[in-house]
Design an enzyme around this catalytic site. Structure first.
Site, PDB file in Angstrom:
ATOM      1  N   SER A 233     -17.085  -6.872  14.052  1.00  0.00           N
ATOM      2  CA  SER A 233     -17.010  -6.456  15.394  1.00  0.00           C
ATOM      3  C   SER A 233     -18.432  -7.811  15.508  1.00  0.00           C
ATOM      4  O   SER A 233     -20.020  -7.448  14.934  1.00  0.00           O
ATOM      5  CB  SER A 233     -17.649  -4.650  14.822  1.00  0.00           C
ATOM      6  OG  SER A 233     -18.020  -4.864  14.008  1.00  0.00           O
ATOM      7  N   ASP A 265     -16.369   2.728  16.134  1.00  0.00           N
ATOM      8  CA  ASP A 265     -14.589   3.501  15.682  1.00  0.00           C
ATOM      9  C   ASP A 265     -13.521   3.835  16.601  1.00  0.00           C
ATOM     10  O   ASP A 265     -12.650   3.377  15.656  1.00  0.00           O
ATOM     11  CB  ASP A 265     -15.376   4.760  15.014  1.00  0.00           C
ATOM     12  CG  ASP A 265     -16.332   4.928  13.810  1.00  0.00           C
ATOM     13  OD1 ASP A 265     -16.264   4.662  13.869  1.00  0.00           O
ATOM     14  OD2 ASP A 265     -17.373   5.979  14.657  1.00  0.00           O
TER      15      ASP A 265
END
Length: 339
Positions: A233, A265
């Site tokens: 990410s 998440d």
């Protein structure tokens, strides 16, 4: 153990493991100043911790999840009540100590956000083993296991490797999102590893200043057998996907962020939901990218909106394949960075 809602037998079940859950408290103040007493706005309470956040987003996206976690004390009771109110199935391993709290303070005048994270309670050896026993039983009937978040104080750094071993024996794919020692001590058994650049840097022991270095490091983990797939990410710059045979770059989705909490998440949750639907890795990571962006629109640690996820998914561009000649890896050996 507690399980307030049954799962849908017609859907693939996703088990999430949160070893260090938290009661997330979000508030606001005009300006943060040292030593002064600051009058804050009304607090918002959310159930938190990596795997719990993943389970909440899976639920929002229509997937079937059960959150597995240790909890104790009044904060643990409130966390369970909040999860029950949200309709998220869970199983709890009772512990003697109290579940931790974490705090997010939004500074109204500057739009800055301050996040304070407490270390969490120490678990006894018996409590740690009970968590693994519960996981062992749950993983046998699961489509995926997601282990996410930090390890509590005193838990051995190889704990997630033990989780990976359980999943491997159950033939259940493990998706892992963690940092520090828990990540560095993974040697095998992970299907998909989601890491930020900082976490990847800690894992391989190199600065990873460029995209080619980041992709090469991801492939290094794959070549060593530590994970089959690595998703990196990149925050506002999107994400990278590395598999044994290919690499792809996913562009970020233009939007104005309200909060910086929970995007990782949400990404993990949406990737897992996509895979549980039988989608390809590329399509699943596109959904993950969309969910991460949608999470940034929500206050505090509130769950993202499914409509926002679907809207961003439609806006998300197809990824660009990155040729192997663009990420030749010359590792800087750090004996403390890998097992």
């Amino acid at each position: 153990m507690t399980e307030p809602a049954a799962w849908d037998e017609g859907k693939p079940r996703i088990i999430t493991l949160t070893m260090n859950p938290a009661l997330d408290i979000t508030t606001s103040v005009d300006v943060v100043r040292p030593t002064e007493k600051m009058r804050c706005g009304a607090p918002r309470y959310d159930p938190g911790g990596g795997g719990i956040n993943v389970a909440r987003i899976v639920h929002v996206l229509g997937g079937c999840s059960t959150a597995l976690f240790p909890a104790g004390g009044s904060t643990g009771s409130l966390l369970m009540a909040l999860l029950g109110d949200a309709g998220v199935p869970f199983r709890v391993i009772p512990i003697a100590a109290s579940t931790r709290e974490s705090f997010t303070v939004n500074e109204s005048r500057t739009a800055k956000q301050y996040r304070f994270v407490l270390p969490g309670p120490s678990l006894t050896v018996a409590e740690q083993e009970q968590c693994l026993d519960e996981l062992r039983g749950a993983a046998a009937s699961a489509a995926f296991v997601v282990a996410s978040g930090s390890l509590p104080p005193g838990v051995a750094a190889d704990y997630y490797q033990r989780v990976a071993d359980i999943c491997r024996r159950s033939s259940t794919p493990l998706i892992l999102d963690t940092s520090g020692g828990g990540l560095q001590h993974i040697s095998s058994g992970v299907f998909l590893l989601k890491a930020s650049v900082r976490e990847l840097r800690e894992c391989v022991g190199s600065e990873l200043l460029t995209e080619p270095e980041q992709l090469a490091a991801a492939h290094e983990l794959i070549d060593r057998g530590r994970a089959e797939v690595v998703v990196v990410s990149l925050g506002s710059q999107g994400a990278l996907l590395a598999t044994r045979h290919a690499s792809h770059r996913f562009s970020s989705i233009p939007m104005t962020a309200v909060s910086g909490v929970g995007a990782g998440d949400a990404m993990v949750a949406a990737i897992t939901v996509g895979l549980s639907r039988g989608w390809s890795l590329i399509k699943s990571v596109r959904l993950g990218n969309a969910a991460g962006a949608a999470m940034l629109l929500t206050p505090g640690t509130a769950a993202c909106n499914r409509d926002d996820v679907e809207r961003f998914f439609e806006l998300a561009a197809e990824p660009t394949e990155v040729g192997q000649d663009q990420y030749v890896w010359h590792p800087i050996v750090n004996p403390e960075a890998s097992p």
